[in-house]
Write a protein that holds these residues in place. Sequence first.
Motif, PDB file in Angstrom:
ATOM      1  N   ASN A  30       2.042 -10.359 -11.122  1.00 45.21           N
ATOM      2  CA  ASN A  30       1.189  -9.584 -10.216  1.00 45.21           C
ATOM      3  C   ASN A  30       1.716  -9.655  -8.786  1.00 45.21           C
ATOM      4  O   ASN A  30       1.812  -8.641  -8.098  1.00 45.21           O
ATOM      5  CB  ASN A  30      -0.255 -10.103 -10.258  1.00 45.21           C
ATOM      6  CG  ASN A  30      -0.951  -9.757 -11.551  1.00 45.21           C
ATOM      7  OD1 ASN A  30      -0.523  -8.891 -12.305  1.00 45.21           O
ATOM      8  ND2 ASN A  30      -2.033 -10.465 -11.823  1.00 45.21           N
ATOM      9  N   ASN A  33       4.811  -7.667  -8.136  1.00 46.31           N
ATOM     10  CA  ASN A  33       4.589  -6.221  -8.110  1.00 46.31           C
ATOM     11  C   ASN A  33       3.572  -5.790  -7.050  1.00 46.31           C
ATOM     12  O   ASN A  33       3.007  -4.706  -7.134  1.00 46.31           O
ATOM     13  CB  ASN A  33       4.130  -5.745  -9.489  1.00 46.31           C
ATOM     14  CG  ASN A  33       5.260  -5.728 -10.473  1.00 46.31           C
ATOM     15  OD1 ASN A  33       6.156  -4.908 -10.390  1.00 46.31           O
ATOM     16  ND2 ASN A  33       5.247  -6.683 -11.403  1.00 46.31           N
ATOM     17  N   ASP A  35       3.948  -4.682  -4.175  1.00 51.74           N
ATOM     18  CA  ASP A  35       4.338  -3.471  -3.443  1.00 51.74           C
ATOM     19  C   ASP A  35       4.704  -2.308  -4.363  1.00 51.74           C
ATOM     20  O   ASP A  35       5.206  -1.292  -3.897  1.00 51.74           O
ATOM     21  CB  ASP A  35       5.516  -3.781  -2.512  1.00 51.74           C
ATOM     22  CG  ASP A  35       5.132  -4.741  -1.405  1.00 51.74           C
ATOM     23  OD1 ASP A  35       3.969  -4.682  -0.953  1.00 51.74           O
ATOM     24  OD2 ASP A  35       5.984  -5.549  -0.994  1.00 51.74           O
ATOM     25  N   THR A  36       4.468  -2.453  -5.646  1.00 47.41           N
ATOM     26  CA  THR A  36       4.789  -1.397  -6.606  1.00 47.41           C
ATOM     27  C   THR A  36       3.635  -0.401  -6.669  1.00 47.41           C
ATOM     28  O   THR A  36       2.503  -0.770  -7.004  1.00 47.41           O
ATOM     29  CB  THR A  36       5.024  -1.999  -8.012  1.00 47.41           C
ATOM     30  OG1 THR A  36       6.054  -2.977  -7.929  1.00 47.41           O
ATOM     31  CG2 THR A  36       5.397  -0.923  -9.017  1.00 47.41           C
ATOM     32  N   TYR A  38       0.907   2.059  -7.834  1.00 54.61           N
ATOM     33  CA  TYR A  38       0.108   2.240  -9.050  1.00 54.61           C
ATOM     34  C   TYR A  38       0.147   1.046 -10.006  1.00 54.61           C
ATOM     35  O   TYR A  38      -0.314   1.146 -11.137  1.00 54.61           O
ATOM     36  CB  TYR A  38       0.500   3.524  -9.784  1.00 54.61           C
ATOM     37  CG  TYR A  38       0.352   4.738  -8.912  1.00 54.61           C
ATOM     38  CD1 TYR A  38      -0.910   5.232  -8.581  1.00 54.61           C
ATOM     39  CD2 TYR A  38       1.468   5.361  -8.363  1.00 54.61           C
ATOM     40  CE1 TYR A  38      -1.046   6.328  -7.743  1.00 54.61           C
ATOM     41  CE2 TYR A  38       1.336   6.458  -7.527  1.00 54.61           C
ATOM     42  CZ  TYR A  38       0.072   6.930  -7.220  1.00 54.61           C
ATOM     43  OH  TYR A  38      -0.062   8.003  -6.393  1.00 54.61           O
ATOM     44  N   TYR A  39       0.696  -0.079  -9.569  1.00 54.11           N
ATOM     45  CA  TYR A  39       0.690  -1.269 -10.419  1.00 54.11           C
ATOM     46  C   TYR A  39      -0.734  -1.806 -10.482  1.00 54.11           C
ATOM     47  O   TYR A  39      -1.425  -1.913  -9.474  1.00 54.11           O
ATOM     48  CB  TYR A  39       1.627  -2.356  -9.881  1.00 54.11           C
ATOM     49  CG  TYR A  39       1.636  -3.597 -10.736  1.00 54.11           C
ATOM     50  CD1 TYR A  39       2.414  -3.664 -11.877  1.00 54.11           C
ATOM     51  CD2 TYR A  39       0.830  -4.695 -10.421  1.00 54.11           C
ATOM     52  CE1 TYR A  39       2.403  -4.798 -12.684  1.00 54.11           C
ATOM     53  CE2 TYR A  39       0.810  -5.825 -11.218  1.00 54.11           C
ATOM     54  CZ  TYR A  39       1.597  -5.865 -12.346  1.00 54.11           C
ATOM     55  OH  TYR A  39       1.573  -6.980 -13.145  1.00 54.11           O
ATOM     56  N   LYS A  40      -1.174  -2.157 -11.662  1.00 57.87           N
ATOM     57  CA  LYS A  40      -2.515  -2.696 -11.876  1.00 57.87           C
ATOM     58  C   LYS A  40      -2.399  -4.188 -12.192  1.00 57.87           C
ATOM     59  O   LYS A  40      -1.728  -4.572 -13.157  1.00 57.87           O
ATOM     60  CB  LYS A  40      -3.231  -1.982 -13.033  1.00 57.87           C
ATOM     61  CG  LYS A  40      -3.286  -0.469 -12.896  1.00 57.87           C
ATOM     62  CD  LYS A  40      -4.052  -0.051 -11.659  1.00 57.87           C
ATOM     63  CE  LYS A  40      -4.102   1.461 -11.551  1.00 57.87           C
ATOM     64  NZ  LYS A  40      -4.411   1.914 -10.232  1.00 57.87           N
ATOM     65  N   ASP A  95      -1.729   3.424  -2.272  1.00 59.65           N
ATOM     66  CA  ASP A  95      -0.740   3.729  -3.312  1.00 59.65           C
ATOM     67  C   ASP A  95      -1.242   3.435  -4.727  1.00 59.65           C
ATOM     68  O   ASP A  95      -0.500   3.523  -5.686  1.00 59.65           O
ATOM     69  CB  ASP A  95       0.556   2.966  -3.047  1.00 59.65           C
ATOM     70  CG  ASP A  95       0.396   1.453  -3.137  1.00 59.65           C
ATOM     71  OD1 ASP A  95      -0.727   0.986  -3.359  1.00 59.65           O
ATOM     72  OD2 ASP A  95       1.424   0.762  -2.972  1.00 59.65           O
ATOM     73  N   ASN A  97      -2.162   0.543  -5.996  1.00 59.40           N
ATOM     74  CA  ASN A  97      -1.876  -0.819  -6.425  1.00 59.40           C
ATOM     75  C   ASN A  97      -3.146  -1.655  -6.295  1.00 59.40           C
ATOM     76  O   ASN A  97      -3.858  -1.559  -5.305  1.00 59.40           O
ATOM     77  CB  ASN A  97      -0.755  -1.406  -5.549  1.00 59.40           C
ATOM     78  CG  ASN A  97      -0.293  -2.749  -6.018  1.00 59.40           C
ATOM     79  OD1 ASN A  97      -1.068  -3.676  -6.131  1.00 59.40           O
ATOM     80  ND2 ASN A  97       1.001  -2.854  -6.282  1.00 59.40           N
ATOM     81  N   THR A  98      -3.446  -2.481  -7.308  1.00 66.77           N
ATOM     82  CA  THR A  98      -4.681  -3.277  -7.289  1.00 66.77           C
ATOM     83  C   THR A  98      -4.445  -4.765  -7.044  1.00 66.77           C
ATOM     84  O   THR A  98      -5.362  -5.565  -7.201  1.00 66.77           O
ATOM     85  CB  THR A  98      -5.455  -3.109  -8.607  1.00 66.77           C
ATOM     86  OG1 THR A  98      -4.665  -3.639  -9.678  1.00 66.77           O
ATOM     87  CG2 THR A  98      -5.823  -1.666  -8.860  1.00 66.77           C
TER      88      THR A  98
END
Length: 138
Positions: A30, A33, A35-36, A38-40, A95, A97-98
């Motif tokens: 987590n 990611n 700064d990725t 749509y990463y959840k 973006d 990202n959660t």
Amino acid sequence: MIGGSITSHIAPYVDAMNLRAYRQQVLASNIANADTPYYKARDFDFKEAYAAARKGQTEGALRLVLTHERHLAPVNNAVNATPLSYRTEYQSAVDGNTVDMDTERGQIADNGLQYQILAQILSTRFSGLRQAIAGNQG
């Protein structure tokens, strides 16, 4: 420790340590990611995963195939059977990202502490076994 094998007495701690190590990997993923787009963020319920591991519930888990009679059978497949779920989103990012870094850092610190506690408990158990063995040799 009366009766049974050593393995049966340490198995609960080994299962818990394996799940804690796996959770550390999930939490680190987590953070990696963060700064990725749509990463959840993902995680799993440790209590639920531990209970399933102790009951031997590994439906849907990847099975190792023994191709030679001298191969060792897997001890526990609990980590492969642990279902990941998406972490509840507290603050939405532009973006999609959660990942909430404060939450992830807190969870990593707590999980690491729990792992250290389990390692200390196992160390104490093995120390007791060593003393019992040494006491029987005289």
